[in-house]
Design a protein around this motif. Sequence first.
Motif, PDB file in Angstrom:
ATOM      1  N   UNK A   1       0.803  -1.211   0.000  1.00 41.11           N
ATOM      2  CA  UNK A   1       0.000   0.000   0.000  1.00 41.11           C
ATOM      3  C   UNK A   1       0.841   1.268   0.000  1.00 41.11           C
ATOM      4  N   UNK A   2       1.803   1.388   0.909  1.00 37.02           N
ATOM      5  CA  UNK A   2       2.573   2.622   1.017  1.00 37.02           C
ATOM      6  C   UNK A   2       3.513   2.812  -0.163  1.00 37.02           C
ATOM      7  N   UNK A   3       4.276   1.794  -0.523  1.00 38.74           N
ATOM      8  CA  UNK A   3       5.278   1.958  -1.570  1.00 38.74           C
ATOM      9  C   UNK A   3       4.801   1.448  -2.929  1.00 38.74           C
ATOM     10  N   UNK A   4       3.816   0.579  -2.936  1.00 43.39           N
ATOM     11  CA  UNK A   4       3.219   0.007  -4.139  1.00 43.39           C
ATOM     12  C   UNK A   4       4.179  -0.821  -4.986  1.00 43.39           C
ATOM     13  N   UNK A   5       5.457  -0.607  -4.844  1.00 41.69           N
ATOM     14  CA  UNK A   5       6.452  -1.384  -5.588  1.00 41.69           C
ATOM     15  C   UNK A   5       6.868  -2.601  -4.773  1.00 41.69           C
ATOM     16  N   UNK A   6       7.207  -3.701  -5.429  1.00 40.71           N
ATOM     17  CA  UNK A   6       7.798  -4.817  -4.693  1.00 40.71           C
ATOM     18  C   UNK A   6       9.087  -4.348  -4.019  1.00 40.71           C
ATOM     19  N   UNK A   7       9.203  -4.581  -2.725  1.00 42.19           N
ATOM     20  CA  UNK A   7      10.366  -4.066  -1.986  1.00 42.19           C
ATOM     21  C   UNK A   7      10.696  -4.926  -0.789  1.00 42.19           C
ATOM     22  N   UNK A   8      11.896  -4.712  -0.270  1.00 42.88           N
ATOM     23  CA  UNK A   8      12.377  -5.381   0.937  1.00 42.88           C
ATOM     24  C   UNK A   8      12.766  -4.336   1.975  1.00 42.88           C
TER      25      UNK A   8
ATOM     26  N   UNK B   1      16.591   0.336   5.657  1.00 36.83           N
ATOM     27  CA  UNK B   1      16.438   0.895   4.324  1.00 36.83           C
ATOM     28  C   UNK B   1      15.441   0.040   3.567  1.00 36.83           C
ATOM     29  N   UNK B   2      14.541   0.687   2.849  1.00 34.87           N
ATOM     30  CA  UNK B   2      13.567  -0.018   2.020  1.00 34.87           C
ATOM     31  C   UNK B   2      14.045   0.094   0.577  1.00 34.87           C
ATOM     32  N   UNK B   3      14.228  -1.062  -0.073  1.00 41.09           N
ATOM     33  CA  UNK B   3      14.790  -1.118  -1.420  1.00 41.09           C
ATOM     34  C   UNK B   3      13.807  -1.808  -2.365  1.00 41.09           C
ATOM     35  N   UNK B   4      13.540  -1.184  -3.521  1.00 35.50           N
ATOM     36  CA  UNK B   4      12.688  -1.781  -4.545  1.00 35.50           C
ATOM     37  C   UNK B   4      13.397  -2.995  -5.138  1.00 35.50           C
ATOM     38  N   UNK B   5      12.672  -4.091  -5.280  1.00 31.89           N
ATOM     39  CA  UNK B   5      13.284  -5.323  -5.779  1.00 31.89           C
ATOM     40  C   UNK B   5      13.656  -5.205  -7.252  1.00 31.89           C
ATOM     41  N   UNK B   6      12.735  -4.722  -8.080  1.00 36.93           N
ATOM     42  CA  UNK B   6      12.967  -4.718  -9.528  1.00 36.93           C
ATOM     43  C   UNK B   6      14.031  -3.718  -9.963  1.00 36.93           C
TER      44      UNK B   6
ATOM     45  N   UNK C   1      23.417  -5.356  -4.055  1.00 37.08           N
ATOM     46  CA  UNK C   1      23.989  -6.451  -4.846  1.00 37.08           C
ATOM     47  C   UNK C   1      23.291  -7.780  -4.547  1.00 37.08           C
ATOM     48  N   UNK C   2      23.006  -8.027  -3.285  1.00 42.89           N
ATOM     49  CA  UNK C   2      22.343  -9.272  -2.885  1.00 42.89           C
ATOM     50  C   UNK C   2      20.940  -9.349  -3.506  1.00 42.89           C
ATOM     51  N   UNK C   3      20.229  -8.241  -3.475  1.00 45.10           N
ATOM     52  CA  UNK C   3      18.887  -8.201  -4.067  1.00 45.10           C
ATOM     53  C   UNK C   3      18.971  -8.413  -5.571  1.00 45.10           C
ATOM     54  N   UNK C   4      19.921  -7.777  -6.234  1.00 47.29           N
ATOM     55  CA  UNK C   4      20.075  -7.930  -7.690  1.00 47.29           C
ATOM     56  C   UNK C   4      20.376  -9.388  -8.063  1.00 47.29           C
ATOM     57  N   UNK C   5      21.188 -10.057  -7.271  1.00 47.08           N
ATOM     58  CA  UNK C   5      21.549 -11.453  -7.541  1.00 47.08           C
ATOM     59  C   UNK C   5      20.361 -12.401  -7.403  1.00 47.08           C
ATOM     60  N   UNK C   6      19.387 -12.037  -6.585  1.00 51.94           N
ATOM     61  CA  UNK C   6      18.258 -12.927  -6.286  1.00 51.94           C
ATOM     62  C   UNK C   6      16.918 -12.344  -6.731  1.00 51.94           C
ATOM     63  N   UNK C   7      16.954 -11.404  -7.667  1.00 58.25           N
ATOM     64  CA  UNK C   7      15.757 -10.658  -8.075  1.00 58.25           C
ATOM     65  C   UNK C   7      14.581 -11.565  -8.465  1.00 58.25           C
TER      66      UNK C   7
ATOM     67  N   UNK D   1       8.619 -14.450  -4.329  1.00 62.46           N
ATOM     68  CA  UNK D   1       8.303 -14.360  -2.902  1.00 62.46           C
ATOM     69  C   UNK D   1       7.375 -13.178  -2.625  1.00 62.46           C
ATOM     70  N   UNK D   2       7.588 -12.067  -3.305  1.00 63.87           N
ATOM     71  CA  UNK D   2       6.744 -10.877  -3.137  1.00 63.87           C
ATOM     72  C   UNK D   2       5.293 -11.210  -3.481  1.00 63.87           C
ATOM     73  N   UNK D   3       5.085 -11.920  -4.580  1.00 64.83           N
ATOM     74  CA  UNK D   3       3.729 -12.286  -4.978  1.00 64.83           C
ATOM     75  C   UNK D   3       3.046 -13.110  -3.892  1.00 64.83           C
ATOM     76  N   UNK D   4       3.774 -14.010  -3.303  1.00 63.10           N
ATOM     77  CA  UNK D   4       3.213 -14.804  -2.207  1.00 63.10           C
ATOM     78  C   UNK D   4       2.872 -13.903  -1.015  1.00 63.10           C
ATOM     79  N   UNK D   5       3.768 -13.007  -0.659  1.00 59.90           N
ATOM     80  CA  UNK D   5       3.575 -12.149   0.521  1.00 59.90           C
ATOM     81  C   UNK D   5       2.366 -11.231   0.356  1.00 59.90           C
TER      82      UNK D   5
END
Length: 89
Positions: A20-27, A36-41, A60-66, A72-76
């Motif tokens: 709701x707040x960020x609307x983008x897939x994020x961690x 820190x909140x980082x957009x996955x894509x 870098x870790x997020x980029x490697x496992x995008x 996982x985001x879709x499930x959450x």
Amino acid sequence: MPEIDALLGLSFCMYFFDNKQHKLPHLHVKYGGYELIIAIESGECLEGYLPNKHRKRAENHIAEHREQLMHMWQKAVNGENPGKLGDIC
């Protein structure tokens, strides 16, 4: 908020229904008292702060496992437990 992964003191978390707040897939990435909140894509930093060295490591870790993180985001956002990074989806 389930922790989905940890790396050298970084904690990677994903909230259920958190679109709701960020609307983008994020961690949410935590290190000590920082978060820190980082957009996955895109890898864009959406909100918060991590010291530079830790921010780069997290990006870098997020980029490697995008691809797996997006699954996982879709499930959450559907209210399901996204599991842990590295689990077979």
